[in-house]
Design an enzyme around this catalytic site. Structure first.
Site, PDB file in Angstrom:
ATOM      1  N   GLY A   1       0.873  -1.114  -0.207  1.00 36.66           N
ATOM      2  CA  GLY A   1      -0.174   0.106  -0.010  1.00 36.66           C
ATOM      3  C   GLY A   1       0.901   1.134  -0.022  1.00 36.66           C
ATOM      4  O   GLY A   1       0.663   2.198  -0.610  1.00 36.66           O
TER       5      GLY A   1
ATOM      6  N   LYS B 171      -3.073 -17.148  -9.190  1.00 29.86           N
ATOM      7  CA  LYS B 171      -1.811 -16.523  -7.970  1.00 29.86           C
ATOM      8  C   LYS B 171      -2.097 -17.454  -6.670  1.00 29.86           C
ATOM      9  O   LYS B 171      -1.107 -17.861  -6.177  1.00 29.86           O
ATOM     10  CB  LYS B 171      -2.214 -15.009  -7.637  1.00 29.86           C
ATOM     11  CG  LYS B 171      -0.958 -14.642  -6.648  1.00 29.86           C
ATOM     12  CD  LYS B 171      -0.946 -13.120  -6.410  1.00 29.86           C
ATOM     13  CE  LYS B 171       0.030 -12.986  -5.693  1.00 29.86           C
ATOM     14  NZ  LYS B 171       0.166 -11.559  -4.917  1.00 29.86           N
TER      15      LYS B 171
END
Length: 332
Positions: free
Chosen positions: A15, A213
């Protein structure tokens, strides 16, 4: 630009990296803020946030409005969550405080996300809510799956010091609407991220990307935590590598039963894994830091969804039980 106020909710490693890239890449075209906590937040407030790109010893610094109180920020056009699956529930109210009509929320998550079955056209389970991922339906109710843009990230990042984030690769991000439909919002967000220097692909099959993933994450993350082993160590150990392959096979069998398509074989994934290098998985990083582990989205959901579609997952069940016990002991 339709998204002029952007909040990164959970500005840790990944982030924080996105926050710096957006602030540096968009300049005065957007107002970037972050929600963070602890020493990392204190450092950001004092010195800004440093981002070391892969291979660079000189950081990019961004001065960004940073707070641990989301109610101190105005409603946002776009929210990007950098939180892990088990951190989202407690943050639901804070995220909801930043919403207004038209706000979109890019959810960067590993594993199966809480919104997974919203407008799902690949399986017969559309709108099924997963209690393990969203206790009491707080995220579904307070944020709403209709606001979500799904995101799968291939970006290694680590907080090396408070206020400093280092990337281990160039990274790429895959975005998609849960419905699979193209949208003006998806197009605008992809363009915005690209303008900030992120490598972006938009897809009409975001669930395929989630499962692709998860094939690696469901195997390597818990096994690395249980053994404290780096990726190279796991693949150099024949017994561990065999276990990785068994977990990957279970993940793919469950995924296919839910309509997912895969872009490589198990053998190809294992061969790719042998060349990743001496990497510490995110779960191992959290274990060594004494943090709660992101277990349910990565491992527990293979078991839960396996039961939903009547696919046995004995190896994943064992790994799930072991790593759950490890997490309990680590939090004492």
């Amino acid at each position: 630009m339709p998204f002029r106020t952007i909040c990164i909710y959970g500005a840790g490693a990944l982030g924080g990296a996105i926050a710096v890239k957006l602030a540096a890449g968009l300049g005065t075209g957007a107002t970037i803020s972050v929600v963070a906590r602890g020493a990392h937040l204190d450092a950001m407030r004092k010195n800004g946030l440093d981002l070391f790109e892969a291979g660079s010893e000189t950081p990019v610094n961004a001065r960004i409005t940073a707070t641990d109180d989301p109610s101190a920020l105005p409603p946002q056009d776009l929210i990007v969550t950098g939180l892990k699956g088990h951190q989202l529930g407690p943050a639901a109210e804070g995220i909801a405080n930043l919403l207004k009509d038209g706000t979109r929320v890019v959810m960067i998550l590993n594993g199966i996300p809480w919104w997974y079955f919203h407008r799902d056209r690949q399986s017969p389970h559309a709108e099924l809510q997963l209690e393990e991922l969203d206790p009491g339906g707080r995220l579904w109710r307070l944020i709403g799956p209709q606001r979500v843009i799904g995101c799968v990230a291939y970006q290694g990042a680590e907080v090396i010091n408070p206020g400093q984030v280092k990337l281990s690769n160039d990274g790429r991000f895959i975005l998609g609407e849960p419905s699979g439909e193209p949208s003006a919002d998806l197009e605008a967000i992809a363009a915005l991220f690209s303008r900030a220097g992120l490598s972006i692909t938009a897809t009409q099959r975001i669930r395929d990307e989630i499962w692709n993933k998860l094939t690696g994450n469901a195997a390597f993350n818990p096994i690395s935590a249980l053994t404290r082993a780096l990726m190279t160590d796991i693949m150099a150990n024949p017994a561990l590598a065999e276990t990785v392959g068994k977990v990957m096979t279970e993940v793919r069998t469950v995924g296919r039963a839910l309509g997912a398509r895969f872009d490589s074989t198990i053998e190809e994934r294992l061969e790719q894994s042998r060349h990743v290098g001496a990497v510490r998985t995110s779960m191992l990083q959290d274990l060594l830091a004494g943090k709660p582990l992101e277990i349910v989205p990565l491992t527990g959901m293979i078991v839960t969804l396996g039961r939903l579609v009547s696919v046995p997952t004995p190896v994943s069940e064992t790994v799930f039980a072991l790593v759950s016990q490890l997490d309990r002991e680590n939090q004492r």
